[in-house]
Scaffold this active site. Structure first.
Site, PDB file in Angstrom:
ATOM      1  N   ARG A   1     -10.926 -26.612 -16.790  1.00 14.69           N
ATOM      2  CA  ARG A   1     -12.025 -25.655 -16.118  1.00 14.69           C
ATOM      3  C   ARG A   1     -13.021 -25.183 -17.032  1.00 14.69           C
ATOM      4  NH1 ARG A   1     -13.197 -24.291 -10.753  1.00 14.69           N
ATOM      5  NH2 ARG A   1     -13.068 -22.056 -10.536  1.00 14.69           N
TER       6      ARG A   1
ATOM      7  N   THR B   1     -15.627 -30.850  -3.546  1.00 14.63           N
ATOM      8  CA  THR B   1     -14.622 -31.264  -4.552  1.00 14.63           C
ATOM      9  C   THR B   1     -14.205 -32.328  -4.363  1.00 14.63           C
ATOM     10  OG1 THR B   1     -14.676 -28.763  -5.186  1.00 14.63           O
ATOM     11  CG2 THR B   1     -12.565 -30.078  -5.491  1.00 14.63           C
TER      12      THR B   1
ATOM     13  N   SER C   1      -9.365 -22.395  -6.824  1.00 24.34           N
ATOM     14  CA  SER C   1      -8.048 -22.402  -5.626  1.00 24.34           C
ATOM     15  C   SER C   1      -7.719 -23.958  -5.707  1.00 24.34           C
ATOM     16  CB  SER C   1      -8.976 -22.375  -4.374  1.00 24.34           C
ATOM     17  OG  SER C   1      -9.379 -20.916  -4.346  1.00 24.34           O
TER      18      SER C   1
ATOM     19  N   GLY D   1     -12.213 -28.282  -0.742  1.00 24.75           N
ATOM     20  CA  GLY D   1     -12.258 -27.401   0.318  1.00 24.75           C
ATOM     21  C   GLY D   1     -12.069 -26.028   0.030  1.00 24.75           C
ATOM     22  N   GLY D   2     -12.612 -25.500  -1.351  1.00 24.69           N
ATOM     23  CA  GLY D   2     -12.759 -24.258  -1.833  1.00 24.69           C
ATOM     24  C   GLY D   2     -11.612 -23.459  -1.414  1.00 24.69           C
TER      25      GLY D   2
HETATM   26  O1  DON Z   1     -12.377 -24.275  -8.071  1.00 21.05           O
HETATM   27  C1  DON Z   1     -12.510 -23.792  -6.898  1.00 21.05           C
HETATM   28  O2  DON Z   1     -11.722 -23.270  -6.195  1.00 21.05           O
HETATM   29  C2  DON Z   1     -13.719 -24.474  -6.354  1.00 21.05           C
HETATM   30  N1  DON Z   1     -14.853 -24.406  -7.062  1.00 21.05           N
HETATM   31  C3  DON Z   1     -13.539 -25.448  -5.501  1.00 21.05           C
HETATM   32  C4  DON Z   1     -14.539 -25.901  -4.706  1.00 21.05           C
HETATM   33  C5  DON Z   1     -14.446 -26.950  -3.692  1.00 21.05           C
HETATM   34  O3  DON Z   1     -13.299 -27.056  -3.456  1.00 21.05           O
HETATM   35  C6  DON Z   1     -15.383 -27.269  -2.814  1.00 21.05           C
HETATM   36  N2  DON Z   1     -15.119 -28.309  -1.919  1.00 21.05           N
HETATM   37  N3  DON Z   1     -14.958 -28.742  -0.779  1.00 21.05           N
END
Ligand code: DON
Length: 570
Positions: free
Chosen positions: A106, A379, A451, A471-472
């Site tokens: 990360r 992502t 997440s 998907g955040g």
């Molecule tokens: O680490 C995270 O939770 C976010 N940066 C992830 C971002 C994400 O999944 C965007 N996707 N669609």
């Protein structure tokens, strides 16, 4: 190519019109996708080029870990909106002998960052500062992570794992329809403010078209340097110098000291049990595994299979479990290297049963604050199984689609906008509508809460499922719902992945559902229980591998354009 729009807008509503037939069983359902099965290993990713790179490594005698490193680098070239060198991610590894490790690469807050760096003099969040441009980036972790994976877990030479990515960058790859579309959108919206994005111009015309070849010579040169000199080159060599120069040009915070002091970490995954299956997933600095296990622990006490998928009872209880687990995310979760995170308590069965007592079986619980959701995200997840019994579940990201939009000149890759995953100010939502507090406030060198939830499900001591999603904030509910679809509702894996999704994250106090997923009747029933409901575009993009006996089958979510392919004899 997969018909995401046709599926969501035409097929799904038609199928759901027959809801009474569906409510008790999973034989019917959205036209389930079929799997790609093999005893010689399987790779599933969001890009056919990256999947192919992984399969080639498996066929050359590589393990799932070898293939995962190759897929990671290939995604940085062929899936540019999320694959990356300038971002970060997580890789969960389960080896054939039962050894389980989690590589945390990360991003970290730069040393010059501070708690209130995104606030103006009045203490208000400055719009866009954490999501676009130079100040939005954390110190990238992907190269350190993939090189740690290589040092610790791989048997194939580093150069061979980078070779497919170098080839894709140097000789180009044909854009699929979706990538062409997203590049056009990117250039229209940001091309003027971020001239480095011109590297994405493909073909002769103004607009990128399906089939145009995208070559990325500067990225190829960077990958070649990494191949020749190792991952340290990124943090100490020419690439580091190019990053620092770019940061200086645009007023970014990342310095050579930040890069030199960055390290990826090996952690122990969080683990729990659900209906007799063992589940391992992402520990802090991700909330992914903790929230996932919390949701499942709460739900284990309910007879979900008796209620049926998309039944009023099941949706109500799943939403209430999500509400509680995301509330805890906002309150307690952050980088455990910096703050104390009560993971053991949160994922305990006793906590799950206490939380069940707090759920009213008939009516919606409450979330106190209002909130909103801004979306522009991407992502990517990939899953790999080999013929030796190893499995890898990896999720990587730039955070937003194409990250901060800043391309490192001379190096040809994008920087992340991961700083937005910190809590800028208590109670103020980030890009995903997520709130947080002290546990996730900014501090130099700290990792922002994630997440992402790369997950492996184990049955009788052997890998059964490998899955994850982008998907955040919706990553965790997407993973939970696919697990529930399979373990509770007995769906075939292809149906489980295709099945409509819904999501609640405590704040905003809304059930989001994929447009067309809830029938009018279900919507009315849930409203009568006090739920507020909102339709939204597709949720998540699961890449699943499921293994039964000696055969593994890969399933890529019909919502996007991924690809599953088999190694060895299929
Ligand atoms: O680490 C995270 O939770 C976010 N940066 C992830 C971002 C994400 O999944 C965007 N996707 N669609």
């Amino acid at each position: 190519m997969k018909p995401r729009l046709i599926f969501i807008s035409i097929v799904l509503p038609l199928i759901l019109a027959f809801e009474p037939v569906l409510s008790s069983a999973s034989e019917a359902g959205p036209a389930g996708i079929s799997g790609v099965c093999s005893s010689g290993g399987v790779v599933v990713s969001a890009s056919s080029e990256a999947t192919e790179a992984g399969v080639r490594i498996l066929n050359d005698g590589g393990t799932a870990m070898d293939a995962a490193v190759a897929v990671g680098f290939a995604l940085a070239v062929a899936y540019p909106r999320a694959g990356n060198l300038g971002g970060g991610g997580f890789m969960l590894i389960r080896e054939a002998d039962g050894e389980e490790n989690f590589i945390d690469f990360r991003e970290k807050a730069p040393l010059a960052s501070s708690r209130d760096m995104y606030l103006d003099q009045n203490g208000d969040v400055i719009e866009g500062l954490s999501t676009r441009g130079y100040k939005a980036s954390g110190v990238p972790g992907t190269v350190a992570g993939l090189s740690l994976a290589h040092r610790g877990f791989c048997r194939i030479r580093w150069e061979s794992l980078l070779a497919p990515a170098i080839n894709l960058a140097e000789n180009g790859f044909a854009l699929n329809k979706e990538t062409a579309k997203s590049i056009n959108r990117l250039l229209t919206e940001y091309g003027e403010d971020f001239p480095g994005l011109r590297k994405f111009h493909a073909g002769s015309g103004d607009k990128a078209k399906e089939g145009n070849r995208l070559c990325q010579p500067e990225l190829a040169a960077t990958l070649r340097r990494l191949s020749e000199k190792g991952g340290r080159e990124f943090y100490r060599g020419e690439t580091a110098r190019l990053i620092v120069d770019e940061m200086k040009r645009g007023g970014g915070l990342i310095t050579l000291e930040d890069l030199k002091s960055y390290s990826a970490e090996i952690r122990k995954p969080v683990e729990g049990a659900y209906r007799g299956y063992r589940i391992i997933s992402a520990p802090p600095p991700s909330s992914g595994g903790t929230v996932l296990l919390e949701i499942l622990n709460i739900l284990e006490g309910y007879p979900l299979s008796g209620y049926g998928p998309l039944s009023e009872e099941a949706v109500h209880l799943m939403v209430e479990a999500e509400r509680i687990a995301y509330r805890d995310r906002a309150r307690y979760l952050g980088d455990a290297d910096y703050v104390e995170v009560p993971v053991t308590e949160l994922i305990s069965k006793s906590y799950g049963s206490r939380m069940r007592e707090a759920i009213n079986p008939d009516s919606a619980g409450s979330s106190e604050m209002k909130n909103h959701w801004k979306e522009n995200s991407e992502t990517t997840h990939y899953s790999v199984i080999d013929r030796f019994g190893n499995a890898v579940s990896a999720t990587i990201t730039l955070n937003g689609s194409y990250g901060s939009k800043v391309v490192v000149r001379g190096a040809g890759f994008l920087m992340n906008n991961e700083m937005d995953d910190f809590s800028m100010k208590p109670g103020v939502p980030n890009m995903y509508g997520l709130v947080g507090g002290r546990a996730n406030e900014i501090a130099p060198g700290k990792r922002m809460l994630s997440s992402m939830a790369p997950t492996i499900v184990i049955r009788d001591g052997r890998v059964f499922m490998v899955l994850g999603s982008p998907g955040g904030s919706t990553i965790i509910t997407s993973v939970a719902q696919v697990i529930i679809n399979i373990l509770d509702f007995g769906m075939e894996p292809g149906d489980a992945v295709s099945w409509p999704r819904f999501h609640h994250q405590y704040l905003p106090d809304l059930i989001y559902h994929e447009d067309g997923a809830f029938t009018d009747r279900l919507e009315k029933q849930l409203k009568n229980r006090g739920h507020k409901i909102k339709a939204r575009p597709p949720i998540g993009d699961i890449q699943l591998i499921i293994r039964q006996g000696g055969t593994a089958c890969g399933y890529t979510d019909p919502r996007l354009y991924g690809s599953a392919a088999a190694g060895g004899s299929s």
